[in-house]
Motif scaffolding. Structure first.
Motif, PDB file in Angstrom:
ATOM      1  N   ASN A 113       0.742  -1.411   0.319  1.00  0.00           N
ATOM      2  CA  ASN A 113       0.175  -0.087  -0.076  1.00  0.00           C
ATOM      3  C   ASN A 113       0.618   1.371   0.332  1.00  0.00           C
ATOM      4  O   ASN A 113       0.703   2.000  -0.824  1.00  0.00           O
ATOM      5  CB  ASN A 113      -1.124   0.192   1.180  1.00  0.00           C
ATOM      6  CG  ASN A 113      -2.254  -1.045   1.118  1.00  0.00           C
ATOM      7  OD1 ASN A 113      -2.809  -1.519  -0.269  1.00  0.00           O
ATOM      8  ND2 ASN A 113      -2.685  -1.727   2.673  1.00  0.00           N
ATOM      9  N   ARG A 116       2.531   2.003  -3.539  1.00  0.00           N
ATOM     10  CA  ARG A 116       0.745   2.380  -4.593  1.00  0.00           C
ATOM     11  C   ARG A 116       0.958   3.706  -4.412  1.00  0.00           C
ATOM     12  O   ARG A 116       0.054   4.839  -4.678  1.00  0.00           O
ATOM     13  CB  ARG A 116      -0.106   0.981  -4.214  1.00  0.00           C
ATOM     14  CG  ARG A 116      -0.405   0.192  -5.281  1.00  0.00           C
ATOM     15  CD  ARG A 116      -1.360  -0.751  -4.853  1.00  0.00           C
ATOM     16  NE  ARG A 116      -1.336  -2.362  -4.763  1.00  0.00           N
ATOM     17  CZ  ARG A 116      -1.956  -3.030  -5.090  1.00  0.00           C
ATOM     18  NH1 ARG A 116      -2.765  -3.095  -3.827  1.00  0.00           N
ATOM     19  NH2 ARG A 116      -1.724  -4.571  -5.675  1.00  0.00           N
ATOM     20  N   ARG A 119       3.261   5.734  -6.038  1.00  0.00           N
ATOM     21  CA  ARG A 119       3.794   5.461  -6.989  1.00  0.00           C
ATOM     22  C   ARG A 119       2.279   6.016  -7.868  1.00  0.00           C
ATOM     23  O   ARG A 119       2.185   5.215  -8.702  1.00  0.00           O
ATOM     24  CB  ARG A 119       3.802   4.192  -7.459  1.00  0.00           C
ATOM     25  CG  ARG A 119       5.425   3.631  -7.556  1.00  0.00           C
ATOM     26  CD  ARG A 119       6.139   2.771  -7.571  1.00  0.00           C
ATOM     27  NE  ARG A 119       5.575   1.665  -9.230  1.00  0.00           N
ATOM     28  CZ  ARG A 119       5.524   2.254  -9.814  1.00  0.00           C
ATOM     29  NH1 ARG A 119       6.775   3.851  -9.943  1.00  0.00           N
ATOM     30  NH2 ARG A 119       5.521   1.734 -11.336  1.00  0.00           N
ATOM     31  N   GLY A 121      -1.086   4.782  -6.934  1.00  0.00           N
ATOM     32  CA  GLY A 121      -1.801   3.827  -7.614  1.00  0.00           C
ATOM     33  C   GLY A 121      -1.077   2.526  -8.235  1.00  0.00           C
ATOM     34  O   GLY A 121      -2.146   1.016  -8.035  1.00  0.00           O
ATOM     35  N   ASP A 123       1.785  -0.509  -9.497  1.00  0.00           N
ATOM     36  CA  ASP A 123       2.380  -0.915  -8.482  1.00  0.00           C
ATOM     37  C   ASP A 123       3.825  -0.844  -8.642  1.00  0.00           C
ATOM     38  O   ASP A 123       4.371  -0.051  -9.364  1.00  0.00           O
ATOM     39  CB  ASP A 123       2.417  -2.645  -8.630  1.00  0.00           C
ATOM     40  CG  ASP A 123       0.461  -2.857  -8.672  1.00  0.00           C
ATOM     41  OD1 ASP A 123       0.496  -2.286  -6.937  1.00  0.00           O
ATOM     42  OD2 ASP A 123      -0.244  -4.752  -9.375  1.00  0.00           O
TER      43      ASP A 123
END
Length: 326
Positions: A113, A116, A119, A121, A123
């Motif tokens: 999490n 994300r 970044r 959202g 991976d």
């Protein structure tokens, strides 16, 4: 020799204290003749306060003189290349000839999490995405990209590629970058990776010949018993990381860590890893560092000293420096 700082977050102490200790460590490293101090990028690890290497590098550069300062490293997959180019080009303009830009791709967190969130959202980046971002960053630093990075910039930070794998070492060779290899993380990869790097190195504007820095976990104390006592908190943190919950605790004091037992299998695994590093008295540490330098033909060793209490860390640096000049 040089120094890698994680800004250890010690149990019962504030972030201010953790970051102030890094300044003291950098100033001590300068007095002792170390070449550079780097700060890492980690996220949501309660035992590490080094989350913003660009900010901390600026602070350290302002609080020291002469010694090189930089990131060890910026996790490029978490950032837009232009932003990193702007930040470190600015640092290089303010402190010409002193700024290093160590770049890596490790996650810097065990939490998907957090990845994300960093970044937006996405991976974790693939190797191909990482390579593309790295090439883009180098173009910005070389003023080869149309986007203006810093008007009037006549100096650039020195880029280094950080790696703990053969693939990362090969990428450094392909792009003609000096290589900082994380022997303290993946010692089993060190010799193969460095061999590939030197065999495949291509000269570039950044580096004309292969250049290798090897990071080593180093803890020096007057006696072997004290070194073992001081190393116990980091050993527990390493065990937690192996169990996939490394972000759950701040670094305990040696007295508290001494009362904590580990599974014998885990204890043995960690003892094998630690045997590849440099722990013990000044004589033992000097012998281990000399052996690692000879085995790797490293141009430079970077010492990581994960010890509770700033005074113990700076004393360790002083003992190593004294032993190396004896």
């Amino acid at each position: 020799m040089s120094v890698l700082e994680l800004a250890l977050a010690e149990e019962g102490r504030s972030a201010h204290e953790a970051l102030a200790a890094v300044v003291s460590s950098a100033q001590q490293a300068k007095r002792l003749g170390f070449r550079r101090v780097w700060v890492a990028e980690h996220h949501r690890y309660r035992s590490v306060a080094s989350v913003a290497p660009a900010v901390m590098s600026a602070h350290l550069a302002a609080k020291t003189s002469g010694i090189r300062i930089g990131s060890g490293g910026i996790l490029l997959t978490n950032h837009a290349p232009l932003v990193i180019a702007e930040q470190f080009s600015t640092l290089a303009a303010v402190h010409p000839g002193r700024i290093d830009l160590g770049i890596g791709r490790g996650p810097g967190t065990s939490d998907i999490n957090t990845v994300r969130a960093l970044r937006r959202g996405a991976d974790q980046a693939t190797h191909a995405e990482y390579r593309t971002s790295l090439v883009e960053l180098l173009e910005y630093l070389a003023h080869a990209n149309e986007a203006r990075v810093l008007t009037g910039a006549d100096t650039a930070p020195q880029p280094w590629l950080l790696s703990s794998s053969v693939a990362g070492a090969e990428l450094a060779a392909e792009l003609g970058l000096p290589l900082a290899f994380a022997h303290h993380i993946q010692p089993g990869n060190t010799l193969e990776a460095l061999g590939r790097y030197r065999d495949r190195f291509l000269p570039s504007r950044w580096c004309q010949t292969a250049r290798v820095l090897v990071s080593v976990e180093t803890l020096c104390a007057p006696t072997e018993a004290e070194a073992a006592y001081l190393s116990r908190p980091a050993l527990l943190a390493m065990a937690a990381a192996l169990a996939r919950h490394g972000g759950d605790a701040t670094l305990p004091s040696p007295a508290k860590a001494a009362a904590h037992s580990l599974d014998p299998e885990v204890e043995d695994r960690l003892a094998q890893l630690r045997a590849t590093q440099a722990h013990g008295t000044p004589q033992t540490v000097q012998r281990r560092l000399s052996t690692i330098a000879a085995q790797t033909a490293a141009d430079e060793l970077m010492l990581s000293t994960p010890v509770y209490d700033m005074e113990a860390r700076t004393r360790s640096l002083a003992l190593v420096a004294a032993a190396s000049t004896a």
